[in-house]
Design a protein around this motif. Structure first.
Motif, PDB file in Angstrom:
ATOM      1  N   UNK A   1      12.736  50.534  23.889  1.00  0.00           N
ATOM      2  CA  UNK A   1      13.678  51.590  24.292  1.00  0.00           C
ATOM      3  C   UNK A   1      13.410  52.908  23.582  1.00  0.00           C
ATOM      4  N   UNK A   2      12.418  52.930  22.662  1.00  0.00           N
ATOM      5  CA  UNK A   2      11.989  54.207  22.108  1.00  0.00           C
ATOM      6  C   UNK A   2      12.409  54.516  20.701  1.00  0.00           C
ATOM      7  N   UNK A   3      12.824  53.515  19.918  1.00  0.00           N
ATOM      8  CA  UNK A   3      13.233  53.803  18.547  1.00  0.00           C
ATOM      9  C   UNK A   3      12.150  54.483  17.732  1.00  0.00           C
ATOM     10  N   UNK A   4      10.922  54.006  17.833  1.00  0.00           N
ATOM     11  CA  UNK A   4       9.824  54.625  17.097  1.00  0.00           C
ATOM     12  C   UNK A   4       9.365  55.922  17.749  1.00  0.00           C
ATOM     13  N   UNK A   5       9.294  55.945  19.071  1.00  0.00           N
ATOM     14  CA  UNK A   5       8.848  57.150  19.775  1.00  0.00           C
ATOM     15  C   UNK A   5       9.747  58.338  19.454  1.00  0.00           C
ATOM     16  N   UNK A   6      11.048  58.098  19.366  1.00  0.00           N
ATOM     17  CA  UNK A   6      11.998  59.178  19.060  1.00  0.00           C
ATOM     18  C   UNK A   6      11.690  59.786  17.699  1.00  0.00           C
ATOM     19  N   UNK A   7      11.519  58.956  16.676  1.00  0.00           N
ATOM     20  CA  UNK A   7      11.277  59.489  15.329  1.00  0.00           C
ATOM     21  C   UNK A   7       9.896  60.112  15.208  1.00  0.00           C
ATOM     22  N   UNK A   8       8.907  59.565  15.916  1.00  0.00           N
ATOM     23  CA  UNK A   8       7.589  60.189  15.929  1.00  0.00           C
ATOM     24  C   UNK A   8       7.657  61.585  16.537  1.00  0.00           C
ATOM     25  N   UNK A   9       8.374  61.707  17.652  1.00  0.00           N
ATOM     26  CA  UNK A   9       8.514  63.015  18.290  1.00  0.00           C
ATOM     27  C   UNK A   9       9.240  63.991  17.378  1.00  0.00           C
ATOM     28  N   UNK A  10      10.260  63.523  16.690  1.00  0.00           N
ATOM     29  CA  UNK A  10      10.986  64.390  15.751  1.00  0.00           C
ATOM     30  C   UNK A  10      10.094  64.840  14.603  1.00  0.00           C
ATOM     31  N   UNK A  11       9.081  64.028  14.285  1.00  0.00           N
ATOM     32  CA  UNK A  11       8.144  64.394  13.216  1.00  0.00           C
ATOM     33  C   UNK A  11       7.029  65.303  13.715  1.00  0.00           C
TER      34      UNK A  11
ATOM     35  N   UNK B   1      13.767  53.190   9.253  1.00  0.00           N
ATOM     36  CA  UNK B   1      12.427  52.623   9.129  1.00  0.00           C
ATOM     37  C   UNK B   1      11.452  53.395  10.014  1.00  0.00           C
ATOM     38  N   UNK B   2      11.878  53.682  11.252  1.00  0.00           N
ATOM     39  CA  UNK B   2      11.016  54.434  12.175  1.00  0.00           C
ATOM     40  C   UNK B   2      10.729  55.828  11.632  1.00  0.00           C
ATOM     41  N   UNK B   3      11.724  56.473  11.030  1.00  0.00           N
ATOM     42  CA  UNK B   3      11.526  57.816  10.479  1.00  0.00           C
ATOM     43  C   UNK B   3      10.557  57.777   9.299  1.00  0.00           C
ATOM     44  N   UNK B   4      10.680  56.753   8.467  1.00  0.00           N
ATOM     45  CA  UNK B   4       9.743  56.613   7.345  1.00  0.00           C
ATOM     46  C   UNK B   4       8.315  56.461   7.865  1.00  0.00           C
TER      47      UNK B   4
END
Length: 394
Positions: free
Chosen positions: A106-116, A83-86
């Motif tokens: 804990x950064x679930x969304x921040x991690x995928x945003x950074x990867x994007x 969901x965060x990656x989407x």
């Protein structure tokens, strides 16, 4: 905090590595053995973290979960990585390059945003949570794209950012909070903040009433493998103000690909007679009030007013609903159903219901299915009358 920091030491990392695939059933024996060579407090912290990592696999996948750090609340409340990656892809696709992640957890969304490719300011008021997200972005090689700040999110100046993402706490001392103004911070503050930047995404409870939604936002409900996970309010260019969207992400149900349906504002179709097929819309479609859009796509009609089952005379495959072929339409009668199942030697009975007070387990106990065959029974209403539809997935 001291216990968590101990896990970041070389000794802590070695312990966590040894515990990666441990069996919780053997934990007592394992703890006794490890305490002979390691401080008891470190062993307890490592065992707790190992349990959290095992729980986190379903949300983050085995590879990331084995490297990340968690808190009990963090695992429970974190966004699932798919969901965060989407969401990160959608934000990055709209040109977002700098984003403030407020209530970052804990950064679930921040991690995928950074990867994007998005530069993220991650803000949380908890010292432990901030330490955990710092450890997570470092462990995943993303520390150069994520800046962590401990602060009250309501004091953060978002000027100069392309976007904000706000995931307010929706749990209190007595459990889930349903009033948006009881979120922490309240939804009214999040809405005001969203309107100060070019783009914004605000995470809200999936059960929020439609009348509580702002007219200048697009509301999206997201499901994974048929299970509704969250709702999001979108602001800015590239969204559909006052629009409703249902997005279905793949998961363990075998569904392939990602599908997103933006509603056309259709009125509910009129109820009609039961056709050869019954369509069960995805939960996100139902929450977004887009059953009429599915009915249009399958040339269908409702079984009964206000009930989210669609019937049609044709089979029109759609990712937004599961299709069943109807074999029998009966008035609700347990004895009659039991006799029919016995006649057809049905031993595996799937019970689905909408508009019925009967509990599936109660019905199974009464009909006592037995035999080599399987079937699905729908407990619902047809033209307002309690009914049973028997069939099987197409």
């Amino acid at each position: 905090m001291d216990a968590f920091r101990a896990l970041l030491t070389e000794e802590g990392a070695e312990l966590l590595h040894r515990l990666r695939d441990h069996d919780p059933a053997d934990e007592l024996t394992l703890a006794t053995r490890l305490r002979r060579s390691h401080p008891p407090s470190l062993v307890s912290a490592a065992l707790g973290q190992a349990r959290l990592r095992q729980r986190a696999v379903v949300k983050f996948g085995a590879e990331d979960a084995a490297r990340m750090f968690f808190t009990p609340d963090g695992v429970e409340q974190a966004t699932r990585s798919s969901v965060a990656a989407y969401r990160a892809r959608r934000l990055a696709g709209r040109g977002v390059r700098r984003l403030a992640d407020l209530c970052c957890g804990i950064g679930g969304d921040a991690v995928e945003l950074a990867r994007a490719g998005v530069e993220v300011l991650a803000v949380d008021r908890s010292p432990l949570t901030c330490a955990v997200i710092e450890a997570n972005v470092a462990a995943l090689g993303l520390a150069d794209r994520v800046t962590v700040r401990r602060a009250d999110v309501t004091t953060v100046d978002v000027e100069g950012y392309d976007a904000v993402f706000v995931d307010p706490a929706r749990r209190g001392g007595r459990g889930r909070v349903f009033d948006p103004e009881a979120y922490s911070p309240p939804l009214s503050w999040a809405l005001e903040t969203a309107r100060r930047v070019p783009h914004a995404a605000l995470k809200i409870a999936p059960g929020v009433p439609h009348e509580a939604l702002p007219e200048d936002a697009e509301a999206e409900w997201i499901s994974v493998a048929g299970e509704v996970k969250e709702a999001v309010l979108w602001f800015g260019e590239g969204t559909a103000p006052a629009g409703f969207r249902a997005t279905l992400l793949p998961g363990g149900d075998g569904r392939a690909g990602e599908h997103s349906l933006l509603g056309a504002g259709l009125p509910d179709p009129e109820p009609g007679p039961v056709g050869r097929y019954l369509y069960e819309p995805d939960g996100a479609v139902i929450r977004a009030h887009l059953v009429a859009d599915v009915a249009r796509d399958v040339a269908g009609r409702l079984l009964s007013a206000g009930i989210a089952y669609v019937t049609s005379d044709v089979h029109a495959p759609t990712p937004y609903a599961r299709a069943y072929e109807v074999t029998d339409v009966l008035p609700f009668n347990v004895k009659r159903l039991r006799a029919l199942l016995r006649e057809r030697r049905v031993g595996v009975l799937t019970v689905k219901k909408r508009g019925s007070a009967v509990e599936p387990e109660e019905l199974r106990r009464k009909v006592k299915p037995s035999g080599p065959h399987s079937a699905t029974v729908f407990l619902t209403r047809v033209a307002g009358a309690p009914s049973m539809l028997l069939g099987h997935p197409v």
